[in-house]
Design a protein around this motif. Structure first.
Motif, PDB file in Angstrom:
ATOM      1  N   ILE A 739      -7.634 -23.815  22.025  1.00 20.14           N
ATOM      2  CA  ILE A 739      -8.678 -24.524  22.558  1.00 20.14           C
ATOM      3  C   ILE A 739      -7.820 -25.859  22.984  1.00 20.14           C
ATOM      4  O   ILE A 739      -7.212 -26.661  22.093  1.00 20.14           O
ATOM      5  CB  ILE A 739      -9.901 -24.980  21.959  1.00 20.14           C
ATOM      6  N   PRO A 740      -7.657 -26.189  24.240  1.00 17.62           N
ATOM      7  CA  PRO A 740      -6.746 -27.457  24.666  1.00 17.62           C
ATOM      8  C   PRO A 740      -7.426 -28.749  23.839  1.00 17.62           C
ATOM      9  O   PRO A 740      -8.601 -28.866  23.557  1.00 17.62           O
ATOM     10  CB  PRO A 740      -6.930 -27.502  26.016  1.00 17.62           C
ATOM     11  N   GLU A 741      -6.222 -29.576  23.381  1.00 14.59           N
ATOM     12  CA  GLU A 741      -6.735 -30.853  22.863  1.00 14.59           C
ATOM     13  C   GLU A 741      -7.805 -31.468  23.589  1.00 14.59           C
ATOM     14  O   GLU A 741      -8.582 -32.206  22.940  1.00 14.59           O
ATOM     15  CB  GLU A 741      -5.671 -31.383  22.306  1.00 14.59           C
ATOM     16  N   PHE A 774     -18.311 -14.321  12.276  1.00 13.86           N
ATOM     17  CA  PHE A 774     -17.702 -15.556  11.690  1.00 13.86           C
ATOM     18  C   PHE A 774     -16.259 -15.269  11.007  1.00 13.86           C
ATOM     19  O   PHE A 774     -15.404 -15.855  11.082  1.00 13.86           O
ATOM     20  CB  PHE A 774     -18.419 -16.192  10.593  1.00 13.86           C
ATOM     21  N   THR A 775     -16.270 -14.065  10.358  1.00 15.49           N
ATOM     22  CA  THR A 775     -14.891 -13.565   9.812  1.00 15.49           C
ATOM     23  C   THR A 775     -14.187 -13.408  10.716  1.00 15.49           C
ATOM     24  O   THR A 775     -12.852 -13.675  10.537  1.00 15.49           O
ATOM     25  CB  THR A 775     -15.221 -12.235   8.769  1.00 15.49           C
ATOM     26  N   GLN A 776     -14.392 -12.576  11.937  1.00 14.84           N
ATOM     27  CA  GLN A 776     -13.488 -12.158  13.108  1.00 14.84           C
ATOM     28  C   GLN A 776     -12.993 -13.556  13.523  1.00 14.84           C
ATOM     29  O   GLN A 776     -11.859 -13.642  13.913  1.00 14.84           O
ATOM     30  CB  GLN A 776     -14.210 -11.315  14.024  1.00 14.84           C
ATOM     31  N   PHE A 777     -13.610 -14.659  13.890  1.00 12.93           N
ATOM     32  CA  PHE A 777     -13.432 -15.942  14.315  1.00 12.93           C
ATOM     33  C   PHE A 777     -12.451 -16.377  13.375  1.00 12.93           C
ATOM     34  O   PHE A 777     -11.494 -17.038  13.839  1.00 12.93           O
ATOM     35  CB  PHE A 777     -14.824 -16.639  14.668  1.00 12.93           C
ATOM     36  N   ALA A 778     -12.793 -16.482  11.976  1.00  9.76           N
ATOM     37  CA  ALA A 778     -12.082 -17.373  11.178  1.00  9.76           C
ATOM     38  C   ALA A 778     -10.757 -16.817  11.041  1.00  9.76           C
ATOM     39  O   ALA A 778      -9.551 -17.362  10.839  1.00  9.76           O
ATOM     40  CB  ALA A 778     -12.678 -17.391   9.681  1.00  9.76           C
ATOM     41  N   GLU A 779     -10.529 -15.274  11.119  1.00  4.07           N
ATOM     42  CA  GLU A 779      -9.327 -14.602  10.698  1.00  4.07           C
ATOM     43  C   GLU A 779      -8.251 -14.954  12.342  1.00  4.07           C
ATOM     44  O   GLU A 779      -7.326 -14.873  11.951  1.00  4.07           O
ATOM     45  CB  GLU A 779      -9.420 -13.156  10.683  1.00  4.07           C
ATOM     46  N   GLY A 780      -9.043 -15.173  13.199  1.00  8.97           N
ATOM     47  CA  GLY A 780      -8.154 -15.221  14.625  1.00  8.97           C
ATOM     48  C   GLY A 780      -7.805 -16.572  14.915  1.00  8.97           C
ATOM     49  O   GLY A 780      -6.952 -16.595  15.865  1.00  8.97           O
ATOM     50  N   THR A 781      -8.478 -17.746  14.711  1.00 12.44           N
ATOM     51  CA  THR A 781      -8.591 -19.023  15.342  1.00 12.44           C
ATOM     52  C   THR A 781      -7.241 -19.673  14.818  1.00 12.44           C
ATOM     53  O   THR A 781      -7.079 -19.420  13.577  1.00 12.44           O
ATOM     54  CB  THR A 781      -9.812 -19.924  14.953  1.00 12.44           C
ATOM     55  N   ASN A 782      -6.732 -20.632  15.713  1.00 16.07           N
ATOM     56  CA  ASN A 782      -5.547 -21.350  15.230  1.00 16.07           C
ATOM     57  C   ASN A 782      -6.433 -22.778  14.886  1.00 16.07           C
ATOM     58  O   ASN A 782      -5.282 -23.593  14.405  1.00 16.07           O
ATOM     59  CB  ASN A 782      -4.830 -21.717  16.432  1.00 16.07           C
ATOM     60  N   HIS A 783      -7.569 -22.855  14.736  1.00 11.46           N
ATOM     61  CA  HIS A 783      -8.143 -24.254  14.739  1.00 11.46           C
ATOM     62  C   HIS A 783      -8.819 -23.955  13.129  1.00 11.46           C
ATOM     63  O   HIS A 783     -10.117 -23.978  13.147  1.00 11.46           O
ATOM     64  CB  HIS A 783      -9.195 -24.414  15.704  1.00 11.46           C
ATOM     65  N   GLU A 784      -8.163 -23.896  12.091  1.00 14.67           N
ATOM     66  CA  GLU A 784      -8.559 -23.553  10.927  1.00 14.67           C
ATOM     67  C   GLU A 784      -9.480 -24.941  10.212  1.00 14.67           C
ATOM     68  O   GLU A 784     -10.185 -24.288   9.438  1.00 14.67           O
ATOM     69  CB  GLU A 784      -7.214 -23.248   9.923  1.00 14.67           C
ATOM     70  N   GLU A 785      -9.281 -25.904  10.753  1.00 21.90           N
ATOM     71  CA  GLU A 785      -9.964 -26.940  10.261  1.00 21.90           C
ATOM     72  C   GLU A 785     -11.469 -26.884  10.432  1.00 21.90           C
ATOM     73  O   GLU A 785     -12.539 -27.594   9.929  1.00 21.90           O
ATOM     74  CB  GLU A 785      -9.514 -28.446  10.848  1.00 21.90           C
ATOM     75  N   ILE A 786     -11.903 -26.063  11.930  1.00 21.49           N
ATOM     76  CA  ILE A 786     -13.229 -25.793  11.836  1.00 21.49           C
ATOM     77  C   ILE A 786     -14.175 -24.758  10.708  1.00 21.49           C
ATOM     78  O   ILE A 786     -15.432 -25.061  10.775  1.00 21.49           O
ATOM     79  CB  ILE A 786     -13.414 -25.173  13.354  1.00 21.49           C
TER      80      ILE A 786
END
Length: 911
Positions: A739-741, A774-786
């Protein structure tokens, strides 16, 4: 009647007679016998009567003409003998209440009576022995009174001995020796009588005479005795049954029409069940006990042997008298169900070891198989098993399913007529309807919800080179059903098609799935032409469906699966017949996986569907955008989504861009209030979200922001579950996107809010899908802080951790699980307890009858209020035509709209 009376003067004469030599007895028989018989008739003394009987039997019976025994002796003495015996039993029962070790008078009286009864039985035994010794073959007419009198006395004796614990009120030990002697004498008498009856000769050419009636009475009297001694002496009980069956078969041609077959079958079934339950109880005791008791095991083996004997007896009797067993079929059916309901793997089975299960199955259950085989051709049995009104309790539903499978396995070896009997519907009368075997199997399978969910496991089929493994009930039924299909008689294919289609259209998902699996097997096993024919039929059925319904969903799944089995030439014919170039065929193509097509044909079809689909979307966009047209638009969107999911690689860049453009334009027309309230708009929303998710990498960031913001607002309005599931598809796809900053602050907070709201949902289905997404999103996202921001509470955090670590499951023992499943099954089937097979079938295929028009007490007031609202709107429209409205007017109109929406929602909740 008391025995403490003076000894009659005639007793002296009797004592003299007892010392006469044989020759004197023979010579004086004509003169002495009438006097003895007269003395017997006029004597009120039990002792004297028994003494007279003994003298006649021992001194004079050997010299009588055996052809005239009935007239000269038995008919003269035995009726009085039976009456006196009954009087003695009554006296025993009456005076036994006063028995005690202190009351010597009653004790002596009772013992004297018992001794007299023993002597009477001995005298009767002498009568029977004499007849056996003097005749090679016996005609019942010549001894007519003897068997019936003896059997009456034997039964009375056994009943008294059986009830002795209660009769003698805890003082049984004071008379137990004589009771034991009485039982032994009766036992010996019955054995002797059975030997006599075995010598009876009957003329098979005579249809009706007294001998036939007498033999029938004898057999049913022995049947009564069986019911008395069943719990007293197992070996004697079995021997009595053996004799009953033997005599029934020996005189079959003469007595078959006179026997009460239902009584015999009912008693046999009761004895089988009693012995089987005893066997299970012993096995359960041995399973629960740590120490191995050899005595218990020996008793278990004896009881099991008894079970097998009774089952074999039932088989032989059924085999010989089958035409006369129409009214016994219900008993035979229930017997099979009751046995299997108490035996593993039934949920209601007794808990016994695997070794005992195998022993019981190998020695006893195997005997039921030939019984079912011989009942296959008997129409009354077919009627009972396939009765459309059959209403079984929960514990018998699984055994019924097993029985139907056993029947199905046997049918291929049967003639066509027998297969037709089982595999076709029939209506014998207005109240008696028989459904086909296949329909019954699907209906019975549907009732086994508990056994399917546990699941129970059954013995699997042996295959070459592989060890036998246990299989689930679903696998068991599916394998046997498919095996049956391979041997199905061609003349019955119409019945097969009808049964499979009826099951596919079932409201029960697991039943529909079973039918689809069987249909797919048929498509693979049958010819390519048959598969193509079935695909065409299903396609026409789908096109004829009036709207969204579970039947349409089931048919679409079947079409998708069958399409994979079509030969490429037939797929090409299907494309020509249902051209994807025509919008009217998109309702079909939305259900077909393009992966089933060869590469070139897939590319061509994808191109044509995408062309027509995007054109139809543009057509809607350029029209008046009415809600009525949304149904056809949703079909188009569904077809485009099918392309993306099953053949996205076949879409060239131009087609992807075209689809993405129309989807983006359609999104702009959505209204959040309409999505919250209108089902068709909700469906459009649920289709657009996964399409946007498919193009997530190339989607306009502004549109992504808008979609995420929309979802956050919509969740607060509590949309239906399927709308929230569509949201999950979209948000999980964001895990693949960087996601762009510039837009992170507008997306990430909303994204965490969406996950938090969905993770907190109490619907178990939505909760499971949310955890996966949620598991799928968490494993793939670059935005771990979310990720931690989505876990808004400790409860949600623990829920996610438990899901990831596969913990948090309820610790439930196997026994507790079985009990829970039984309770759930009982609760689930309670509302359907009085619904028969035909009603269940009709309810799954026919709409509900229209409800009668409801009368409302305030109807006129409602009409008046609505008329007033309509008048106010007309007045407002007239004013707007005359001049502009003031600034406050629009705000007031919006407030009124909110009140209208609130009223609509309230009316929906009341409806």
């Amino acid at each position: 009647m008391s025995q403490e009376r003076a000894v009659p003067a005639s007793a002296v004469h009797l004592e003299e007679l007892s010392s006469w030599p044989e020759e004197l007895c023979r010579r004086e028989l004509p003169s002495v016998l009438p006097r003895l018989l007269s003395l017997s008739q006029h004597s009120d003394s039990w002792i004297e009567h028994v003494q007279i009987l003994k003298i006649i039997v021992e001194m004079f019976l050997p010299h009588m003409n055996h052809l005239t025994l009935e007239q000269t002796f038995f008919s003269q003495v035995l009726p009085k003998t039976v009456k006196l015996f009954d009087d003695m039993v009554y006296e025993l029962t009456s005076q036994a209440r006063g028995l005690s070790s202190q009351n010597l008078e009653i004790q002596t009286t009772l013992r004297n009576i018992l001794q007299t009864m023993v002597q009477l039985l001995g005298a009767l035994t002498g009568c029977v022995q004499h007849v056996c010794a003097t005749q090679d073959s016996i005609i019942l007419e010549n001894i007519q009174s003897l068997p019936s009198s003896v059997l009456h006395v034997i039964k009375s004796t056994f009943v008294h001995c059986k009830n002795s614990e209660s009769v003698y009120s805890g003082h049984l030990h004071l008379v137990s020796d004589l009771l034991q002697a009485l039982f032994k004498e009766a036992y010996s008498l019955q054995k002797q009588l059975m030997e006599l009856l075995d010598m009876v000769c009957m003329d098979p050419s005579v249809d009706e005479n007294d001998d036939i009636l007498n033999m029938v009475i004898v057999i049913h009297s022995l049947l009564d005795i069986c019911s008395v001694i069943s719990s007293m002496d197992h070996a004697f009980h079995a021997n009595t049954w053996k004799f009953i069956i033997k005599q029934s078969l020996k005189h079959q041609s003469i007595i078959k029409s006179q026997l009460k077959h239902k009584d015999i079958i009912t008693s046999l079934c009761e004895d089988i069940l009693f012995s089987f339950h005893s066997c299970l109880q012993l096995a359960e005791q041995m399973t629960q006990s740590d120490a191995q008791d050899n005595a218990d095991y020996r008793l278990f083996q004896k009881t099991l042997k008894l079970c097998r004997f009774f089952a074999n007896s039932l088989f032989h009797y059924t085999k010989e008298f089958l035409p006369f067993l129409s009214d016994s079929c219900c008993n035979l059916h229930q017997l099979y169900l009751q046995i299997h309901s108490k035996f593993p793997p039934s949920l209601y089975a007794t808990r016994i070891s695997k070794a005992h299960q195998e022993e019981i199955a190998g020695a006893f259950l195997v005997t039921l198989d030939p019984l079912i085989s011989q009942l296959l051709t008997f129409q009354p049995f077919v009627q009972v098993v396939l009765d459309s009104r059959l209403d079984l309790p929960c514990e018998l539903q699984f055994p019924q399913c097993l029985l139907l499978l056993v029947v199905m396995d046997k049918l291929p070896s049967q003639p066509k007529e027998v297969q037709t009997l089982w595999c076709t519907d029939s209506q014998a009368s207005e109240t008696t309807t028989r459904i086909s075997l296949l329909k019954a199997i699907f209906y019975s399978f549907e009732q086994c919800s508990g056994e399917l969910s546990l699941p129970v496991h059954l013995q699997g089929l042996k295959s070459k080179g592989k060890a036998e493994v246990a299989v689930t009930l679903y696998q068991h039924v599916c394998v046997h059903l498919c095996t049956f299909i391979t041997s199905f008689h061609p003349s019955l294919f119409a019945e097969l098609d009808a049964a499979l289609l009826n099951a596919v259209l079932s409201a029960n998902m697991i039943t529909s799935l079973l039918a689809m699996d069987a249909w797919c097997f048929l498509a693979r096993y049958g010819t390519a032409e048959l598969c193509a024919y079935h695909v065409t039929i299903v396609a026409h059925l789908i096109k004829s469906c009036p709207g969204e319904c579970y039947q349409l969903i089931n048919l679409s799944i079947l079409l998708k699966r069958l399409f994979f089995f079509m030969a490429p030439p037939h797929q090409l014919e299907f494309i020509h017949k249902f051209s994807p170039k025509e919008a009217e065929n998109l309702p079909l193509w939305q259900h077909i996986s393009f992966q089933a097509l060869p590469a070139e044909l897939r590319k061509q079809t994808v191109h044509e569907v995408s062309m027509v689909g995007t054109a139809e979307c543009r057509k809607w966009l350029s029209s008046s955008h009415t809600l009525g047209e949304l149904e056809s638009l949703n079909t188009v969107l569904s077809a485009l989504l099918t392309i993306c999911n099953s053949a996205g690689e076949a879409l060239d860049t131009g087609k992807q861009t075209a689809i993405m453009e129309v989807v983006s334009q359609l999104w702009a027309f959505l209204n959040i209030k309409q999505v919250a309230d209108q089902p068709y708009v909700q469906q459009t929303f649920s289709l657009l979200l996964p399409l946007l998710g498919f193009f997530i990498q190339t989607l306009d960031p502004k549109l992504i922001v808008q979609v995420i913001t929309w979802q956050t607002s919509l969740l607060k309005l509590e949309p239906p579950d399927y709308v929230r599931l569509a949201m999950l598809d979209f948000v999980s796809s964001l895990g693949k996107l960087f996601i762009p900053e510039a837009i992170q602050d507008r997306i990430l907070p909303n994204l965490s809010c969406i996950f938090a709201l969905l993770l907190a949902d109490r619907s178990w289905l939505l909760e499971q899908h949310t955890l996966e997404a949620f598991t799928q999103f968490a494993e793939g996202t670059n935005h771990e802080e979310i990720v931690p921001q989505c876990l808004s509470s400790e409860e949600i955090k623990n829920k996610v951790v438990s899901f990831l670590e596969k913990t948090g499951f309820v610790d439930e023992t196997e026994a507790a699980k079985v009990e829970r499943v039984k309770q759930e099954k009982g609760i689930f089937w309670k509302p359907f307890a009085n619904v028969n097979v035909e009603e269940a079938k009709r309810s799954s295929l026919q709409p509900y009858a229209k409800r009668a028009r409801q009368e409302f007490p305030w109807e006129e007031e409602y009409r008046s209020a609505l008329h007033t609202i309509a008048g106010a709107l007309e007045a407002t429209e007239s004013l707007l035509q005359k001049g502009p409205a003031p600034a406050w007017f629009l705000m007031e109109m919006e407030a009124l709209q909110e009140r209208m929406d609130k009223l609509k929602r309230y009316i929906h909740t009341l409806g």
